[in-house]
Design an enzyme around this catalytic site. Structure first.
Site, PDB file in Angstrom:
ATOM      1  N   GLU A  56       0.823  -0.897  -0.431  1.00 30.64           N
ATOM      2  CA  GLU A  56       0.381   0.224   0.181  1.00 30.64           C
ATOM      3  C   GLU A  56       0.760   1.219  -0.026  1.00 30.64           C
ATOM      4  O   GLU A  56       1.661   1.399   0.477  1.00 30.64           O
ATOM      5  CB  GLU A  56      -1.332   0.080   1.295  1.00 30.64           C
ATOM      6  CG  GLU A  56      -0.147  -0.008   2.743  1.00 30.64           C
ATOM      7  CD  GLU A  56      -1.093  -0.130   3.430  1.00 30.64           C
ATOM      8  OE1 GLU A  56      -2.637  -1.026   3.187  1.00 30.64           O
ATOM      9  OE2 GLU A  56      -0.917  -0.432   5.282  1.00 30.64           O
ATOM     10  N   CYS A  57       0.568   2.126  -0.388  1.00 34.27           N
ATOM     11  CA  CYS A  57       1.079   3.814  -0.858  1.00 34.27           C
ATOM     12  C   CYS A  57       2.868   3.353  -1.179  1.00 34.27           C
ATOM     13  O   CYS A  57       3.063   3.198  -2.222  1.00 34.27           O
ATOM     14  CB  CYS A  57       0.684   5.043   0.589  1.00 34.27           C
ATOM     15  SG  CYS A  57       0.783   6.168   0.024  1.00 34.27           S
TER      16      CYS A  57
END
Length: 430
Positions: free
Chosen positions: A321-322
């Site tokens: 994520e991210c």
């Protein structure tokens, strides 16, 4: 018996984080057992709270979490503590849609009194109608006291205190402006470095000299402590291993997500910056963080990059994520335009040039799964047109947004920080 209160502000940039950190540390220094909480999806403030209280901070969020989950985790973590301190998010009534997800909604749900922190640097008696409005707008929100910030003189404070007397809200004191407790900022939030400990201690000293702690405690809610919950004895042995990236570049996680993972597998941690061996694992979790601040080290660690790519190619389940998603791309371009090769699982490039903020709650719908999360980044993606996108992503207002969920083999990656701790295990196939 323990105490609890929520620190909020009428608007952002009032200094509530600095005040929260100082108050947390002041109580810790006096020997109190302190439990910090943070309203909203922020994963940076919780790092600072954990430093100040020397105890992990917990997110409370009525958008990403069902109400019963918020109540459950608050009750779980406030047990065996002397005082629970919740820092609010943005302005008191600011939510994703009206006041949904706001500090006020959390205060009402938990029946916790609110202590307001007001930036009064350019204000005097005019604060009276503002406080009156905040007090009467929603009578279920119990405003129990006010701390004024950035107040230079006693004569200035006299006007503010008179306003409190008229409105009927206790004034708990004021904090003068001081650069020694000013918190430097980064592009994604409050700066994290070795100077932070000194700032927290100085903030605690200011609390000691300028705030009426006795009045603050009088304003807090008394909570009758029950018995501390003991972990349920494990019946099914854990046969899977989950490798989680954790270092200076990857550390934006929700504690309850990690606790959830601990119930289904054996956790091992590794560093994409410092380690040259990827642990043998059935699943790999690459959390968000600041990879753009450590690009030279991440890129030079070719052994780790190669092993991550090999794991993806042979079908190991990887969730990123991210910042973790950025690391799985072909390269990351820094603010000055220099490109650094990274894991090359995906053919896209992410760039910090010409930064533009993408921010908001996100609801991900994929097959029969619906899960909430939060998006907050300044980088942008290019060269991703050929990558298969799964699921749909919506804002808190139900509008579909273009954020993609990338997939390759058993790799799943996106900009969204998902909160899965409220889900039942059988609802997620891993």
């Amino acid at each position: 018996m323990s105490k609890a209160f929520l620190i909020a502000a009428p608007w952002s940039n009032s200094g509530k984080t600095t005040l929260t950190l100082g108050i947390l540390r002041w109580f810790l220094n006096q020997g109190y057992r302190v439990q910090p909480f943070k309203c909203g999806p922020d994963y940076i403030d919780t790092i600072h709270h954990s430093t100040a209280a020397q105890k992990p901070a917990i997110n409370l969020d009525t958008v990403m979490m069902p109400e019963e989950h918020v109540i459950s985790i608050f009750n779980k973590y406030q047990q065996a503590t002397d005082i629970s301190i919740i820092e609010g998010v943005m302005g008191l009534f600011d939510g994703a849609v009206k006041d949904h997800g706001s500090s006020a909604e959390i205060a009402k749900l938990l029946d916790i009194p609110v202590i307001l922190v007001v930036n009064a640097s350019s204000m005097a008696y005019t604060i009276a109608p503002i406080l009156h409005g905040l007090k009467t707008f929603d009578p279920e929100v119990k405003i129990a006291g006010v701390i004024f910030n950035f107040v230079k003189t006693e004569s200035h404070y006299a006007f503010l205190k008179e306003a409190c007397d008229v409105v009927g809200i206790p004034s708990l004191g004021y904090i003068p402006p001081n650069e020694e407790i000013a918190i430097p900022s980064r592009h994604l939030g409050l700066h994290i470095d070795h100077t932070f400990e000194s700032i927290i201690e100085k903030a605690a000293s200011y609390i000691d000299h300028n705030i009426s702690i006795s009045k603050l405690l009088e304003s807090a809610k008394d909570i009758k402590n029950g018995k501390e919950e003991k972990p349920i004895k494990e019946i099914i042995p854990k046969t899977k291993t989950i490798a989680i990236a954790k270092d200076e570049a990857f550390n934006f996680t929700y504690l309850e997500n990690l606790k959830w993972l601990e119930t289904i597998g054996n956790i091992v941690y590794f560093s994409p910056i410092h380690d040259t061996e990827l642990p043998r694992a059935d699943y790999i979790y690459l959390a968000g963080g600041y990879p753009e601040l450590h690009l030279q080290k991440l890129s030079k660690n070719t052994a780790m990059r190669t092993q991550i790519k090999a794991a993806a190619d042979r079908g190991v389940t990887i969730y990123a994520e991210c910042g973790g998603m950025m690391y799985l791309g072909k390269s990351i371009i820094d603010e000055s335009g220099v490109s650094y090769p990274v894991a090359q699982v995906f053919p896209f490039t992410t760039s910090m040039e010409d930064k533009k903020l993408s921010l908001g709650y996100r609801k991900v719908v994929w097959n029969d799964l619906e899960i909430w999360g939060h998006e907050f980044h300044y980088s942008k993606v290019s060269e991703d047109d050929t990558i298969f996108n799964i699921g749909q992503v919506f804002s808190a207002r139900g509008k579909e947004v273009p954020t993609k969920i990338y997939t390759y083999q058993n790799v799943y990656a996106s900009y969204i920080h998902l909160y899965w701790a409220a889900l039942k295990q059988e609802n997620i196939c891993i």
